[in-house]
Scaffold this motif. Structure first.
Motif, PDB file in Angstrom:
ATOM      1  N   UNK B   9      -3.468  24.048 -16.640  1.00  0.00           N
ATOM      2  CA  UNK B   9      -2.168  24.655 -16.421  1.00  0.00           C
ATOM      3  C   UNK B   9      -1.202  24.012 -17.383  1.00  0.00           C
ATOM      4  N   UNK B  15       5.617  18.496 -19.504  1.00  0.00           N
ATOM      5  CA  UNK B  15       5.083  17.761 -18.344  1.00  0.00           C
ATOM      6  C   UNK B  15       3.584  17.529 -18.538  1.00  0.00           C
ATOM      7  N   UNK B  16       3.040  16.632 -17.763  1.00  0.00           N
ATOM      8  CA  UNK B  16       1.618  16.343 -17.844  1.00  0.00           C
ATOM      9  C   UNK B  16       0.794  17.638 -17.786  1.00  0.00           C
ATOM     10  N   UNK B  17      -0.142  17.767 -18.699  1.00  0.00           N
ATOM     11  CA  UNK B  17      -1.053  18.904 -18.649  1.00  0.00           C
ATOM     12  C   UNK B  17      -2.097  18.614 -17.584  1.00  0.00           C
ATOM     13  N   UNK B  18      -2.225  19.533 -16.641  1.00  0.00           N
ATOM     14  CA  UNK B  18      -3.137  19.284 -15.533  1.00  0.00           C
ATOM     15  C   UNK B  18      -4.500  19.856 -15.841  1.00  0.00           C
ATOM     16  N   UNK B  19      -5.356  19.060 -16.397  1.00  0.00           N
ATOM     17  CA  UNK B  19      -6.719  19.511 -16.627  1.00  0.00           C
ATOM     18  C   UNK B  19      -7.660  18.320 -16.581  1.00  0.00           C
TER      19      UNK B  19
END
Lengths: 478, 478
Positions: B9, B15-19
């Motif tokens: 996402x 912001x932190x990439x959520x993967x």
């Protein structure tokens, strides 16, 4: 074979040094079986409560871990930058869980994870501080009515310790951060000193009240304020602690205390429904170090016998609480959570010690198939018999030699603690018979010489002997 | 919930990439259960044969891995140099096993290890090539009489596939490096071309003979030599292959072939004793890529249905052989080894496909405890009933709300595939009764309306219903 710890064999000639990295260990043989027994017992309990296991990658993107561990960030193991993503080994199971929830937009879940975590700390193997070690976390995430998941966690802890055979020895101390904070307010502790005074109070299980009081005064409290805190935090018990708090007008009037009291009243109703109120001790001195707990906190403690003296000390083997603000850190929405982390390494050490105390022998093989007095070693016949046993789910081995000597075969079986020998002889086979012998019987025991059985009844007879003479069964291994 | 694969996402605001890292995946829910079912089935078989599980650290000293993987060394994940030892993630389970044997001076062992390994390869998730994936290795190390451990490995493979429900579909191809090398000698292949011609022969399961012949000629063989190789390597069968080889005078006279033949004659005796000769195909085209095999080699294959067409193709799901020179690499003494590696990821994919084909539903919870028409939600009563079920080992859940609505409770139970509802009503409880209802029954079914049972018979009645209506049980989960 017992697990070696960072054993090293240095070689002066510059050959490869044969060792495992500092602060790591290997698991093999009976220790591995006992460890898996702990893991399986815990998993069974979690599954009984409808939880799902989760397995995350051993490394995460570095930015996922960044800024989550404060001072301790220096202990994170980074992967080398070899091009591509910058990653680091996981430091705990909480941050990966939070990332998992946010990434998949999961609003509620009961999940558990039993996995290794990594900390580049100074290892102290003797004291159990390792760089690679297991954590076992169970958490319930989601918006639910007050204290319902919280009480289920406590129930799970009781079931887990019962399952591990520690049910009689473990007490779960509980407290509530709101009650504790409210008591500090009532006593007059300045807001900015609450966490530091809280950590002093948390030492009451290891230090005397006088020592803790001294620490509080050093931290800037007056003796009067410290004494008032002492009058509260030395109280522990069951539901009566609720009455104790309510009977003090100033305490009962504090809004923060009230919130905590409402939770704890509910909790005690639920503990009764779960029939575990007697396993729980409401202990106003329990404070727990971690800043992120917001409501109930708990810690399971057990009396440990010291190996060197007759003293006993209290060890913590599981702990947790409610942390409503932590897990939403990646997502847009806050996800309230309550959870527990089992100290699986310490639980393993306690069970290992007990097994040694009780001289319990684990068997990993049920039957050893041997040839007696046959010139050709009866290899194919031994194989066929082993095959029959395997087909029946019986753990069986035989000597991997074409013509093994009988004493060698007995020695192999006995040193492995195998309870039953299946002995093949040419004459007996010709008559369709086999000899079964229980190993390790004292002289004069009626079964000492073994019994001849029909080959067709092999499996049934071996099972019968295992039932009668197999001793303690191997721990369920997986 | 099914396991997400590298879902991401992106967030435009930095912001932190959520993967999760490229080439990794997560396991959760039914997929995790099925995966554990595969692991447990394999472990059970290994344990039945007296093997010990081994767990090694996820990283090794870099020098232990150095020089072991040739070209592929560039795929090793290094840990960053943060001071102290230089380490790297394990690349396979074989090198750690060899290091374990040498470090602990172990001369013989049956060990298995199921663990993640790491390769900084270009991931191809769709084709199952990952950077973090599981390997499952079983090996017997030690000096033993010929073909005894080798045949036990084949027996273990058969038991494993039976345990996984694939017994009917799997064939184990076997061959012997000495026979293959001898045949090449007889045909006139120069010594330095043997490995390269061997790898051409290995393609006979995927390519036509003409194509393979063409490749051999490109590699420098004459058409005559290639044809002679073809006349041997297109032969497969059972014991008759031994006769085929012995009937050719030039072949039978070759010393290398003779060594291999002696092994295979012994092997067939042992396969008969183990009653698995019919599961094994002696295939002279099997060559296996890895250089380190010295004697017998094998590969378990299964027919896979293509998802897109009606074609089937052959997939390899386990492979191995004897490698007598590899594992002594750290020690002074050579340790002969024979082993097998199960392709657990591919096995998982096949079983998952089958489960979907068969529309099998797994249940993770047995019973859902509900309240009906009660103003106060009967929370404590639901808790007490759940507690009884848990105590009886029944997986139970209830709605974590104080006053849940009935339709919500039914929906939660049905969407989770829970087979039995335990329904509490105030009037029924006053009479000491509960209603049990099997969920998902068709209209008109005699049990559709449920049955009232005595509260004292709760556990017994729920077990009866689970027996009758529970459908396929949850896979044994651990």
């Amino acid at each position: 074979m017992s697990a070696p710890e960072t054993k090293s064999k240095e070689n002066a000639k510059g050959k490869t040094v044969l060792k495992i990295p500092k602060g790591t260990r290997e698991w093999v043989g009976p220790e591995m079986m006992l460890r898996d027994h702990v893991f399986n017992t815990l998993s069974d309990v979690f599954n009984r409560h409808g939880a799902t296991p989760l397995d995350t990658p051993v490394f995460e993107l570095k930015e996922i871990l960044a800024g989550k561990y404060g001072e301790d960030s220096k202990l994170i193991y980074d992967l080398a930058d070899q091009g591509g993503e910058i990653c680091a080994l996981r430091y705990d199971l909480t941050v990966p869980f939070a990332r998992f929830l946010a990434m998949n937009n999961i609003k509620n879940i009961k999940r558990y994870q039993i996995a290794k975590v990594y900390r580049r700390d100074q290892p102290a193997v003797a004291r159990g501080r390792m760089r690679e070690f297991y954590q076992c976390d169970f958490d319930i995430a989601g918006e639910y009515d007050a204290m319902i998941p919280d009480s289920e966690i406590l129930r799970i802890m009781v079931e887990a310790f019962r399952g591990l055979g520690l049910g009689q020895d473990v007490t779960i101390k509980i407290n509530h951060r709101k009650i504790l904070d409210g008591l500090f307010q009532v006593a007059g502790v300045p807001e900015d000193k609450i966490r530091s005074i809280s950590s002093a109070v948390d030492k009451l299980d290891k230090m005397s009240w006088e020592e803790v009081k001294k620490e509080m005064i050093e931290k800037g409290l007056t003796a009067e304020v410290a004494d008032e805190i002492g009058s509260y935090t030395q109280k522990s018990g069951g539901r009566d602690v609720l009455e104790f708090l309510k009977s003090n007008e100033r305490v009962a009037a504090n809004e923060t205390v009230k919130e905590g009291l409402a939770d704890m009243e509910l909790l005690y109703n639920y503990l009764d429904a779960y029939q575990i109120a007697d396993k729980v001790s409401f202990d106003l001195s329990l404070a727990r170090g971690l800043d992120y707990y917001t409501h109930i906190i708990y810690e399971a403690v057990i009396e440990l016998k010291s190996e060197k003296s007759t003293e006993t000390r209290i060890g913590s083997i599981a702990a947790g609480g409610r942390y409503d603000n932590l897990v939403g850190m990646y997502g847009k929405t806050k996800i309230p959570c309550v959870g527990v982390s089992f100290g699986v390494d310490r639980i393993f050490t306690i069970l290992k010690q007990r097994k040694e105390d009780e001289k319990l022998k684990q068997r990993s093989v049920d039957a050893f198939v041997m040839a007696f007095g046959a010139k050709n070693g009866l290899l194919v016949e031994r194989m066929a018999v082993a095959r029959e046993l395997w087909d029946a789910g019986i753990k069986a081995e035989f000597s991997p030699k074409a013509k093994p000597k009988l004493p060698q075969q007995f020695k192999a079986a006995e040193s492995a603690g195998v309870p039953v020998a299946v002995i093949l002889g040419e004459d007996e086979l010709a008559e369709g018979k086999l000899k079964l012998k229980v190993l390790g019987l004292p002289d004069g025991h009626p079964e000492k010489e073994g019994r001849l059985v029909e080959k067709t009844k092999l499996v049934e007879e071996v099972k019968k002997l295992l039932e009668e003479h197999g001793g303690p069964k191997a721990l369920p291994l997986r």
